[in-house]
Motif scaffolding. Sequence first.
Motif, PDB file in Angstrom:
ATOM      1  N   UNK A 242       5.441   4.748   7.157  1.00 45.19           N
ATOM      2  CA  UNK A 242       4.936   5.856   7.201  1.00 45.19           C
ATOM      3  C   UNK A 242       4.276   6.274   5.688  1.00 45.19           C
ATOM      4  N   UNK A 243       3.132   6.980   5.613  1.00 45.52           N
ATOM      5  CA  UNK A 243       2.544   7.364   4.250  1.00 45.52           C
ATOM      6  C   UNK A 243       2.179   8.653   4.400  1.00 45.52           C
ATOM      7  N   UNK A 244       2.503   9.453   3.464  1.00 46.42           N
ATOM      8  CA  UNK A 244       2.017  10.754   3.470  1.00 46.42           C
ATOM      9  C   UNK A 244       0.463  10.613   3.068  1.00 46.42           C
ATOM     10  N   UNK A 245      -0.487  11.164   3.734  1.00 42.51           N
ATOM     11  CA  UNK A 245      -1.792  11.167   3.363  1.00 42.51           C
ATOM     12  C   UNK A 245      -2.392  12.478   3.108  1.00 42.51           C
TER      13      UNK A 245
ATOM     14  N   UNK B  43       0.743  -1.036   0.133  1.00 43.08           N
ATOM     15  CA  UNK B  43      -0.052   0.046  -0.171  1.00 43.08           C
ATOM     16  C   UNK B  43       0.764   1.450  -0.061  1.00 43.08           C
ATOM     17  N   UNK B  44       1.992   1.133  -0.406  1.00 43.08           N
ATOM     18  CA  UNK B  44       3.020   2.368  -0.695  1.00 43.08           C
ATOM     19  C   UNK B  44       3.540   3.092   0.596  1.00 43.08           C
ATOM     20  N   UNK B  45       3.588   2.053   1.679  1.00 49.14           N
ATOM     21  CA  UNK B  45       4.130   2.769   3.076  1.00 49.14           C
ATOM     22  C   UNK B  45       5.543   2.812   2.931  1.00 49.14           C
ATOM     23  N   UNK B  46       6.394   3.292   3.400  1.00 47.25           N
ATOM     24  CA  UNK B  46       7.647   3.554   3.435  1.00 47.25           C
ATOM     25  C   UNK B  46       8.390   3.104   4.815  1.00 47.25           C
ATOM     26  N   UNK B  47       9.059   2.455   4.672  1.00 45.99           N
ATOM     27  CA  UNK B  47       9.885   2.126   6.061  1.00 45.99           C
ATOM     28  C   UNK B  47      10.770   3.305   6.601  1.00 45.99           C
ATOM     29  N   UNK B  48      10.693   3.712   7.929  1.00 46.48           N
ATOM     30  CA  UNK B  48      11.500   4.720   8.246  1.00 46.48           C
ATOM     31  C   UNK B  48      12.639   3.823   8.880  1.00 46.48           C
ATOM     32  N   UNK B  49      14.058   4.032   8.016  1.00 49.12           N
ATOM     33  CA  UNK B  49      15.099   3.428   8.404  1.00 49.12           C
ATOM     34  C   UNK B  49      16.119   4.060   9.278  1.00 49.12           C
TER      35      UNK B  49
ATOM     36  N   UNK C 217      -0.713  16.971   2.580  1.00 50.83           N
ATOM     37  CA  UNK C 217       0.624  17.661   2.951  1.00 50.83           C
ATOM     38  C   UNK C 217       1.010  17.650   4.327  1.00 50.83           C
ATOM     39  N   UNK C 218       2.262  17.140   4.607  1.00 52.04           N
ATOM     40  CA  UNK C 218       2.949  16.858   5.656  1.00 52.04           C
ATOM     41  C   UNK C 218       2.220  16.316   6.894  1.00 52.04           C
ATOM     42  N   UNK C 219       1.129  15.584   6.651  1.00 53.43           N
ATOM     43  CA  UNK C 219       0.433  14.856   7.522  1.00 53.43           C
ATOM     44  C   UNK C 219       0.714  13.436   7.218  1.00 53.43           C
ATOM     45  N   UNK C 220       0.853  12.555   7.959  1.00 57.96           N
ATOM     46  CA  UNK C 220       1.566  11.165   7.737  1.00 57.96           C
ATOM     47  C   UNK C 220       0.842  10.264   8.701  1.00 57.96           C
ATOM     48  N   UNK C 221       0.535   8.945   7.987  1.00 60.14           N
ATOM     49  CA  UNK C 221      -0.123   7.914   8.790  1.00 60.14           C
ATOM     50  C   UNK C 221       1.093   6.964   9.121  1.00 60.14           C
ATOM     51  N   UNK C 222       1.088   6.788  10.396  1.00 58.59           N
ATOM     52  CA  UNK C 222       2.303   5.886  10.885  1.00 58.59           C
ATOM     53  C   UNK C 222       1.781   4.549  11.384  1.00 58.59           C
ATOM     54  N   UNK C 223       2.558   3.599  11.104  1.00 61.10           N
ATOM     55  CA  UNK C 223       2.282   2.161  11.758  1.00 61.10           C
ATOM     56  C   UNK C 223       3.710   1.821  12.552  1.00 61.10           C
ATOM     57  N   UNK C 224       3.603   1.798  13.928  1.00 58.71           N
ATOM     58  CA  UNK C 224       4.666   1.322  14.508  1.00 58.71           C
ATOM     59  C   UNK C 224       4.675   0.037  15.061  1.00 58.71           C
TER      60      UNK C 224
END
Length: 102
Positions: A33-36, A13-19, A38-45
């Motif tokens: 994380x995925x930008x949803x 689903x085009x999320x990018x891993x924060x490495x 401008x400058x608002x991100x959906x994060x999965x931790x």
Amino acid sequence: MNYQKILRSLKSDNFIRVVKNVNQFEEGSIVYAKEITENIYLLFIILKDIKIEYIKVQIAQFDSFEDIGVREPLQTMFYLSIKDKKDIHYIEKYLKFPQKAE
């Protein structure tokens, strides 16, 4: 929870891993994380260690993607901690999980 299934869904689903150095999250966390907007991100931790397995879902504002995990968010608009399989339905609308054949 099936963490491998969740990780595959995030990647597809085009999320990018924060490495980079993720000081703002628990040690051992995997952050996507995925930008949803401008400058608002959906994060999965996702934290999976010997004793604990859980997911945190967060919608937060950062100055840029590079600030995720390095700086505190400018604001947090949504936060959910999932520690039980029955709670996974709260994030299903954000991910495209394959449906089980019955």
